[in-house]
Design a protein around this motif. Sequence first.
Motif, PDB file in Angstrom:
ATOM      1  N   GLN A 233       0.561  -8.269   1.736  1.00  0.00           N
ATOM      2  CA  GLN A 233       0.141  -7.091   2.488  1.00  0.00           C
ATOM      3  C   GLN A 233       1.025  -5.888   2.159  1.00  0.00           C
ATOM      4  N   TYR A 234       2.330  -6.150   2.037  1.00  0.00           N
ATOM      5  CA  TYR A 234       3.252  -5.052   1.759  1.00  0.00           C
ATOM      6  C   TYR A 234       3.295  -4.682   0.282  1.00  0.00           C
ATOM      7  N   VAL A 235       3.199  -5.663  -0.602  1.00  0.00           N
ATOM      8  CA  VAL A 235       3.231  -5.315  -2.027  1.00  0.00           C
ATOM      9  C   VAL A 235       1.902  -4.703  -2.472  1.00  0.00           C
ATOM     10  N   SER A 236       0.890  -4.723  -1.612  1.00  0.00           N
ATOM     11  CA  SER A 236      -0.395  -4.099  -1.927  1.00  0.00           C
ATOM     12  C   SER A 236      -0.446  -2.637  -1.487  1.00  0.00           C
ATOM     13  N   ILE A 237       0.625  -2.140  -0.875  1.00  0.00           N
ATOM     14  CA  ILE A 237       0.674  -0.731  -0.468  1.00  0.00           C
ATOM     15  C   ILE A 237       0.597   0.159  -1.702  1.00  0.00           C
ATOM     16  N   LYS A 238      -0.233   1.185  -1.626  1.00  0.00           N
ATOM     17  CA  LYS A 238      -0.324   2.137  -2.737  1.00  0.00           C
ATOM     18  C   LYS A 238      -0.647   3.524  -2.214  1.00  0.00           C
ATOM     19  N   GLN A 239      -0.288   4.507  -2.991  1.00  0.00           N
ATOM     20  CA  GLN A 239      -0.503   5.905  -2.630  1.00  0.00           C
ATOM     21  C   GLN A 239      -1.942   6.295  -2.929  1.00  0.00           C
ATOM     22  N   ASN A 240      -2.633   6.787  -1.917  1.00  0.00           N
ATOM     23  CA  ASN A 240      -4.006   7.269  -2.102  1.00  0.00           C
ATOM     24  C   ASN A 240      -4.107   8.781  -1.954  1.00  0.00           C
ATOM     25  N   GLY A 241      -3.373   9.331  -1.001  1.00  0.00           N
ATOM     26  CA  GLY A 241      -3.430  10.770  -0.766  1.00  0.00           C
ATOM     27  C   GLY A 241      -2.246  11.496  -1.371  1.00  0.00           C
ATOM     28  N   SER A 242      -1.819  12.555  -0.695  1.00  0.00           N
ATOM     29  CA  SER A 242      -0.695  13.353  -1.191  1.00  0.00           C
ATOM     30  C   SER A 242       0.606  12.565  -1.074  1.00  0.00           C
ATOM     31  N   SER A 243       1.589  12.970  -1.857  1.00  0.00           N
ATOM     32  CA  SER A 243       2.883  12.282  -1.831  1.00  0.00           C
ATOM     33  C   SER A 243       3.561  12.461  -0.472  1.00  0.00           C
ATOM     34  N   GLU A 244       3.393  13.640   0.143  1.00  0.00           N
ATOM     35  CA  GLU A 244       4.013  13.887   1.442  1.00  0.00           C
ATOM     36  C   GLU A 244       3.480  12.912   2.493  1.00  0.00           C
ATOM     37  N   GLU A 245       2.159  12.738   2.506  1.00  0.00           N
ATOM     38  CA  GLU A 245       1.548  11.816   3.465  1.00  0.00           C
ATOM     39  C   GLU A 245       1.972  10.378   3.191  1.00  0.00           C
ATOM     40  N   PHE A 246       2.042  10.030   1.922  1.00  0.00           N
ATOM     41  CA  PHE A 246       2.384   8.651   1.562  1.00  0.00           C
ATOM     42  C   PHE A 246       3.811   8.316   1.965  1.00  0.00           C
ATOM     43  N   PHE A 247       4.764   9.173   1.605  1.00  0.00           N
ATOM     44  CA  PHE A 247       6.166   8.869   1.914  1.00  0.00           C
ATOM     45  C   PHE A 247       6.415   8.876   3.425  1.00  0.00           C
ATOM     46  N   ALA A 248       5.659   9.693   4.158  1.00  0.00           N
ATOM     47  CA  ALA A 248       5.783   9.670   5.616  1.00  0.00           C
ATOM     48  C   ALA A 248       5.281   8.338   6.179  1.00  0.00           C
ATOM     49  N   SER A 249       4.220   7.798   5.559  1.00  0.00           N
ATOM     50  CA  SER A 249       3.624   6.552   6.065  1.00  0.00           C
ATOM     51  C   SER A 249       4.498   5.327   5.809  1.00  0.00           C
ATOM     52  N   ILE A 250       5.397   5.402   4.818  1.00  0.00           N
ATOM     53  CA  ILE A 250       6.239   4.231   4.513  1.00  0.00           C
ATOM     54  C   ILE A 250       7.697   4.451   4.920  1.00  0.00           C
ATOM     55  N   ALA A 251       7.972   5.558   5.596  1.00  0.00           N
ATOM     56  CA  ALA A 251       9.368   5.886   5.953  1.00  0.00           C
ATOM     57  C   ALA A 251      10.016   4.790   6.786  1.00  0.00           C
ATOM     58  N   HIS A 252       9.221   4.118   7.640  1.00  0.00           N
ATOM     59  CA  HIS A 252       9.799   3.084   8.511  1.00  0.00           C
ATOM     60  C   HIS A 252      10.331   1.892   7.725  1.00  0.00           C
ATOM     61  N   LEU A 253       9.857   1.687   6.479  1.00  0.00           N
ATOM     62  CA  LEU A 253      10.309   0.547   5.674  1.00  0.00           C
ATOM     63  C   LEU A 253      11.771   0.696   5.253  1.00  0.00           C
ATOM     64  N   LYS A 254      12.288   1.926   5.268  1.00  0.00           N
ATOM     65  CA  LYS A 254      13.685   2.149   4.889  1.00  0.00           C
ATOM     66  C   LYS A 254      14.643   1.443   5.840  1.00  0.00           C
ATOM     67  N   GLN A 255      14.166   1.151   7.035  1.00  0.00           N
ATOM     68  CA  GLN A 255      15.026   0.513   8.031  1.00  0.00           C
ATOM     69  C   GLN A 255      15.157  -0.996   7.796  1.00  0.00           C
ATOM     70  N   TRP A 256      14.344  -1.564   6.915  1.00  0.00           N
ATOM     71  CA  TRP A 256      14.371  -3.015   6.680  1.00  0.00           C
ATOM     72  C   TRP A 256      15.686  -3.464   6.055  1.00  0.00           C
ATOM     73  N   ASN A 257      16.105  -2.770   4.991  1.00  0.00           N
ATOM     74  CA  ASN A 257      17.374  -3.096   4.334  1.00  0.00           C
ATOM     75  C   ASN A 257      17.739  -1.985   3.362  1.00  0.00           C
ATOM     76  N   ASP A 258      18.987  -1.976   2.920  1.00  0.00           N
ATOM     77  CA  ASP A 258      19.487  -0.898   2.049  1.00  0.00           C
ATOM     78  C   ASP A 258      18.769  -0.861   0.708  1.00  0.00           C
ATOM     79  N   GLU A 259      18.426  -2.036   0.172  1.00  0.00           N
ATOM     80  CA  GLU A 259      17.796  -2.068  -1.147  1.00  0.00           C
ATOM     81  C   GLU A 259      16.431  -1.390  -1.112  1.00  0.00           C
ATOM     82  N   LEU A 260      15.644  -1.699  -0.109  1.00  0.00           N
ATOM     83  CA  LEU A 260      14.334  -1.078   0.045  1.00  0.00           C
ATOM     84  C   LEU A 260      14.471   0.424   0.260  1.00  0.00           C
ATOM     85  N   LYS A 261      15.470   0.826   1.056  1.00  0.00           N
ATOM     86  CA  LYS A 261      15.728   2.250   1.317  1.00  0.00           C
ATOM     87  C   LYS A 261      16.065   2.981   0.024  1.00  0.00           C
TER      88      LYS A 261
END
Length: 441
Positions: free
Chosen positions: A220-248
Motif C-alpha cells: 500500500q505504501y510502496v504503491s504511493i505515487k505523485q499524480n498532481g502537483s509536487s506541492e500537493e504530493f509532498f503535503a500528502s506524504i509529510a506525515h511519513l517523515k515521522q516514521w523514522n529518520d531514513e524515510l525523512k
Amino acid sequence: MLITPRTLSGFKDCLPQEAMAKKNLLQKVSEVFLKFGFVPIETPHLEYAEVLVKQGSDEIQKELYRFKDKGDRDVALRFDLTVPLARFIAQYQNQLQLPFKRFAIGNVFRGERAQKGRYREFTQCDFDFIGSDSLSCDAEILQVIYASLVNLDIDEFSIRINHRKILNGICKHFGITQPQDVNATLRIIDKLDKIGEEGVLAELDSELGIKEQQAKEILQYVSIKQNGSSEEFFASIAHLKQWNDELKEGIEDIERLYEILKPLQMDKDCYRVHFCIARGLGYYTGIVYETILTQIPSIGSVCSGGRYDNLTTTFSKQKMSGVGASIGVDRLLAAMKELKLLEGKSTSARALLVCMSEEYMAYAHTLAESFRRSDIAIEIYPDIVKLKKPFSYANTLGHEFVLVIGESEFKAKSITLKNMTSGMQLEDISFLKTLEILKQN
C-alpha cells in the motif's frame, strides 16, 4: 560440409538500416552529454571475475558469463558499465580530476531469457557524475535524461523518481531491518510491474515469511505515487517523515531535488515520484530513476539509474560518491521503431552520383571530392548502366538526391539533379547551384 549461417538465441546481427539508426541515436545523445561537460572513457568487455561477482543482484549474478581464459584466469564478461567504472575510478583516481563526469558506450552481456527488446548482448550508454554527494548532480542526471530523449524527438515519456531511503524507511517501519532482508524485499517489489501484486505477495511470503496482511500494508505504501502537483504530493506524504529518520531523509532529498528542477524549462509533468521504483541492482543508495515511454510502457524502462555512494568501496577504502544513469540503446531503438521515429535509411550519404559514360568517371570523383570538402556526404555509383538501376538503388538505401552526369544539348558533363522525395528535377545546373540546393535541404 557447409555450415548453416545462424546467430545464437539472444544475440543479433545489425543490418545497415538499424546500424545507421543506432549510430544516429548515439550521436544525438553524445551531443547532449558533451554539452553538459561529460567526457568519454572506455573499459574492456572482459574483467577479472572478482571485479563483477557480487556487484549486482542475485538474478544478475545468475546471468553472469563467467569462465576460465587461456591463462587459467577466472574472468567474466561485464554485465553493465557501472561496475567497471568503479574499478576504473579506484585504479586511476590519482590521474582524474574530481568531480569526474564521464560517459561510456559499449556492449554488455547477461545470460537472461531473450524476449522483445531484450537481448543477451546489448549496448549500454552510461553517463555518471563521480566524486560529489551534492543533489545538484542528481538533478543534472535527470536533466540529461530529459534532454537526451527530447533530442531524439521523443516527447511522451515519464521519468519516475524514488529514493532508496524511502523504501528502506518503509521496510524499517514494518520491522524489516536486516540488510539482506531489505534488499530481498526491494528486489521482489521491483518485480511489481512484471508479476503483479499477487506474485509479489507470494514471493514475500515464500522467501521472507512476510504474511499477506503485512505484505499488503507494505505494498500500500510502496504503491504511493505523485499524480498532481509536487506541492500537493509532498503535503500528502509529510506525515511519513515521522516514521523514522531514513524515510525523512529520503523524502527531503526529493523535495530539494524538485526545488532545483522547478525553475528549469522542462515539462513538469514528465517527472513524477513513484515509491515502487526500487531498481534491482543492489548498489543504489539514494535517488533512483526509471524512464518509461508512455505510448509503449510494456517495453520497460529505456533509461534507468541512481545514486551509488558505496560502489567503489569494493576496490578502495576511500568512499567515492556517484550518481548516473544508463540508456538501454537496443530497447530504445526497438521502441523508436514501433513509434515510427527512425529514418528508413541504409546509407550515410545524402546524394548518389551517377555517370552516363565511363569517360565521365574521373570527373565524377573530382566532383564528389568537392562536395565532401563542403561537408556533403555523397557516394558514386560504380557501374555504367541504365538509370533505372541506380535510381532503384538510391530509393532503396534512402539517398535524398541523385546527381546524373551526362551530356545535354548544351554541353558535356552536365549535371541533372533529382530530389528523391519531392520528385523535383533540375537539368544542366552548375556545381555551385547543386551545392547550394544540397546545403539548403
